[in-house]
Write a protein that holds these residues in place. Structure first.
Motif, PDB file in Angstrom:
ATOM      1  N   VAL A   1       0.908  -1.273   0.193  1.00 44.57           N
ATOM      2  CA  VAL A   1       0.138   0.098  -0.269  1.00 44.57           C
ATOM      3  C   VAL A   1       0.708   1.483   0.165  1.00 44.57           C
ATOM      4  O   VAL A   1       0.616   2.597  -0.431  1.00 44.57           O
ATOM      5  N   CYS A   2       1.835   1.162   0.729  1.00 42.15           N
ATOM      6  CA  CYS A   2       2.707   2.876   0.923  1.00 42.15           C
ATOM      7  C   CYS A   2       3.676   2.999  -0.485  1.00 42.15           C
ATOM      8  O   CYS A   2       3.944   3.777  -0.977  1.00 42.15           O
ATOM      9  N   ALA A   3       3.783   2.001  -1.076  1.00 41.34           N
ATOM     10  CA  ALA A   3       4.297   1.799  -2.956  1.00 41.34           C
ATOM     11  C   ALA A   3       3.126   2.236  -3.483  1.00 41.34           C
ATOM     12  O   ALA A   3       3.530   2.827  -4.084  1.00 41.34           O
ATOM     13  N   ALA A   4       2.088   1.637  -3.774  1.00 45.09           N
ATOM     14  CA  ALA A   4       0.703   2.189  -4.307  1.00 45.09           C
ATOM     15  C   ALA A   4       0.377   4.005  -3.909  1.00 45.09           C
ATOM     16  O   ALA A   4      -0.219   5.032  -4.499  1.00 45.09           O
ATOM     17  N   THR A   5       0.510   3.938  -2.971  1.00 44.26           N
ATOM     18  CA  THR A   5       0.853   5.541  -2.165  1.00 44.26           C
ATOM     19  C   THR A   5       1.689   6.880  -2.979  1.00 44.26           C
ATOM     20  O   THR A   5       0.955   7.558  -2.768  1.00 44.26           O
ATOM     21  N   GLU A   6       2.757   6.152  -3.155  1.00 45.87           N
ATOM     22  CA  GLU A   6       3.903   7.150  -3.447  1.00 45.87           C
ATOM     23  C   GLU A   6       3.563   6.633  -5.128  1.00 45.87           C
ATOM     24  O   GLU A   6       4.055   8.332  -5.461  1.00 45.87           O
ATOM     25  N   GLU A   7       3.585   6.346  -5.381  1.00 45.27           N
ATOM     26  CA  GLU A   7       2.497   6.443  -6.682  1.00 45.27           C
ATOM     27  C   GLU A   7       1.479   7.257  -7.327  1.00 45.27           C
ATOM     28  O   GLU A   7       1.783   8.193  -8.306  1.00 45.27           O
ATOM     29  N   LEU A   8       0.905   7.679  -6.707  1.00 48.58           N
ATOM     30  CA  LEU A   8      -0.277   8.619  -6.811  1.00 48.58           C
ATOM     31  C   LEU A   8       0.130  10.234  -6.715  1.00 48.58           C
ATOM     32  O   LEU A   8      -0.157  11.044  -7.520  1.00 48.58           O
ATOM     33  N   ASP A   9       1.613   9.969  -6.359  1.00 49.98           N
ATOM     34  CA  ASP A   9       2.347  12.196  -6.747  1.00 49.98           C
ATOM     35  C   ASP A   9       2.928  11.474  -7.865  1.00 49.98           C
ATOM     36  O   ASP A   9       3.073  12.461  -8.124  1.00 49.98           O
ATOM     37  N   THR A  10       3.321  10.581  -8.697  1.00 51.06           N
ATOM     38  CA  THR A  10       3.585  10.455 -10.413  1.00 51.06           C
ATOM     39  C   THR A  10       2.795  10.365 -11.048  1.00 51.06           C
ATOM     40  O   THR A  10       3.247  10.234 -11.860  1.00 51.06           O
TER      41      THR A  10
ATOM     42  N   GLN B   1     -18.496  -2.215  -7.191  1.00 50.86           N
ATOM     43  CA  GLN B   1     -17.623  -3.220  -6.659  1.00 50.86           C
ATOM     44  C   GLN B   1     -16.949  -2.859  -5.723  1.00 50.86           C
ATOM     45  O   GLN B   1     -15.556  -2.581  -5.982  1.00 50.86           O
ATOM     46  N   PRO B   2     -16.435  -3.625  -4.695  1.00 53.58           N
ATOM     47  CA  PRO B   2     -15.327  -3.478  -3.401  1.00 53.58           C
ATOM     48  C   PRO B   2     -13.739  -3.540  -4.352  1.00 53.58           C
ATOM     49  O   PRO B   2     -14.192  -4.555  -4.810  1.00 53.58           O
ATOM     50  N   SER B   3     -13.049  -2.183  -3.872  1.00 51.09           N
ATOM     51  CA  SER B   3     -11.490  -3.254  -4.764  1.00 51.09           C
ATOM     52  C   SER B   3     -10.956  -3.875  -3.242  1.00 51.09           C
ATOM     53  O   SER B   3     -11.104  -2.680  -2.545  1.00 51.09           O
ATOM     54  N   ILE B   4     -10.028  -4.392  -3.206  1.00 54.84           N
ATOM     55  CA  ILE B   4      -9.149  -5.086  -2.592  1.00 54.84           C
ATOM     56  C   ILE B   4      -7.844  -4.784  -2.760  1.00 54.84           C
ATOM     57  O   ILE B   4      -7.593  -4.925  -3.613  1.00 54.84           O
ATOM     58  N   LEU B   5      -7.729  -4.140  -2.051  1.00 51.01           N
ATOM     59  CA  LEU B   5      -5.642  -3.527  -2.114  1.00 51.01           C
ATOM     60  C   LEU B   5      -4.965  -4.916  -1.771  1.00 51.01           C
ATOM     61  O   LEU B   5      -5.613  -5.527  -1.360  1.00 51.01           O
ATOM     62  N   PRO B   6      -3.613  -4.378  -1.717  1.00 52.51           N
ATOM     63  CA  PRO B   6      -2.902  -5.612  -1.610  1.00 52.51           C
ATOM     64  C   PRO B   6      -2.904  -6.433  -0.220  1.00 52.51           C
ATOM     65  O   PRO B   6      -2.183  -7.290   0.102  1.00 52.51           O
TER      66      PRO B   6
END
Length: 388
Positions: free
Chosen positions: A20-29, A193-198
């Motif tokens: 999730v942390c890596a996914a959050t970092e991608e939000l900035d780029t 529909q709910p999306s499940i994060l890693p």
């Protein structure tokens, strides 16, 4: 594209396996993850709610902007900014005015054509009802891709906050003047529909704090109070179907006190009889009216008093609801959600009739509540782990 679009909808299947942390970092780029950069490419200015220059009112709007600017520091996973919704509306109106072949919704074919404008607050409620009904069906990203249902809901919440800050009293989610929009929005949201994060958590762009902020939750009106009770019952009692909500009644909710063994502090608490709501085919397991099975035989779901923020306290909301309901209903076992006597008025001592809300209304309420990310938090059923 949103996080919801990046995650495969089928539970436990993910397109990405990063943390999730890596996914959050991608939000900035990744500009396509967030709504603001998408529309910011075409609208650099940040819209401000319009208000008449009348001293105190102007000051109030200034304070309103301070709250919006500080939203990035809130506890929400994503900052809530009305500019996303306003910019989406502007982009859509520009596109729609250039396309004369866009279809007209069946519900609006008998309605006189409305010339939509980029300035949201320049519309009457009737015009805005027309426009928003089309907006939720037609809004697309600049690249033509669809928005996920929770993103569309998020955009509409932003439009509502912009109206609030512009001294408009319209509530597009509750007012009868926006009935067509509400119908069309519910149709769109039903496909979510709910999306499940890693990490196993559910992702949604809509968070509870947003609903308090734009007064969709609270005790300031009969409809808002009903929505709040329905939301709390879904979140803490785990009622995820209309059938479960229909089994809820004044008689199946009881109030008691829980003591913290460490601090010895006692808090008020709401509980309910689980099996009386969930139902059972075994006659021997059914609960007699007014009696509870032993705790070891059935789980106990509770809503504990929120002493840190009484304005968001489920116990106080329930007590307010009782005080605004007919007094002869407190022990009824066949009704809980009541019809508002006058949805918009909060001046009368009694806000509700003795008639129950119809099933269709409850279905529409549930559609929206199930999009709120906080509903799926794992610790919902234990508000205070130290309470005993």
């Amino acid at each position: 594209m949103t996080v919801l679009d990046h995650v495969v909808v089928k539970p436990f299947l993910w397109k990405y396996t990063s943390t999730v942390c890596a996914a959050t970092e991608e939000l900035d780029t990744e500009s396509e993850f967030l709504l603001l950069p998408v529309f910011g490419e075409e609208y650099e200015e940040q819209p401000r709610p319009r208000t008449k220059k009348k001293g105190a009112k102007r000051k109030a709007v200034s304070e309103y902007h301070s709250q919006d600017d500080s939203s990035e520091n809130s506890e929400c996973s994503f900052p809530f900014k009305y500019a996303y919704g306003v910019n989406a509306w502007k982009h859509w109106v520009k596109t729609r005015n250039l396309d004369e072949d866009l279809p007209v919704l069946d519900e609006l074919k008998s309605t006189k054509a409305v010339k939509l404008k980029e300035d949201i607050v320049s519309h009457t409620p009737t015009e805005l009802n027309f426009g928003l009904a089309h907006f939720v069906n037609e809004i697309r990203r600049p690249n033509g891709e669809n928005y996920a249902p929770d993103s569309i809901y998020y955009l509409c919440l932003g439009i509502q906050e912009y109206l609030n800050g512009s001294n408009r009293k319209d509530n597009i989610f509750m007012d009868p003047n926006y009935h067509t929009f509400e119908q069309e929005l519910n149709k769109v949201l039903r496909s979510w529909q709910p999306s499940i994060l890693p990490d196993g958590s559910v992702f949604s762009r809509v968070e509870e704090d947003y609903l308090w902020r734009i007064k969709q939750l609270g005790s300031h009106s009969p409809v808002a109070l009903l929505n709040t009770l329905f939301y709390f019952n879904t979140k803490y009692f785990g009622l995820k179907t209309v059938e479960q909500h229909l089994r809820l009644s004044f008689g199946t909710i009881y109030r008691h006190w829980k003591k913290n063994p460490l601090t010895m502090e006692s808090k008020a608490c709401l509980g309910y009889q689980v099996s009386s709501l969930c139902g059972t085919d075994n006659e021997e397991d059914k609960i007699a009216t007014g009696k509870r099975k032993h705790e070891e035989d059935e789980p106990i779901f509770e809503q504990i008093e929120n002493t840190a923020d009484p304005s968001r306290c489920p116990v106080k909301m329930f007590e307010c609801y009782l005080s605004k309901s007919p007094p002869n209903l407190s022990q009824r076992t066949d009704v809980f959600y009541l019809q508002p006597a006058c949805p918009d008025s909060s001046d009368d001592p009694l806000w509700y009739t003795s008639a129950s809300l119809d099933r269709k209304t409850l279905e529409n309420m549930l559609v929206r509540v199930l999009l709120v990310k906080d509903i799926y938090d794992k610790d919902n059923f234990e508000l205070d782990e130290d309470m005993d």
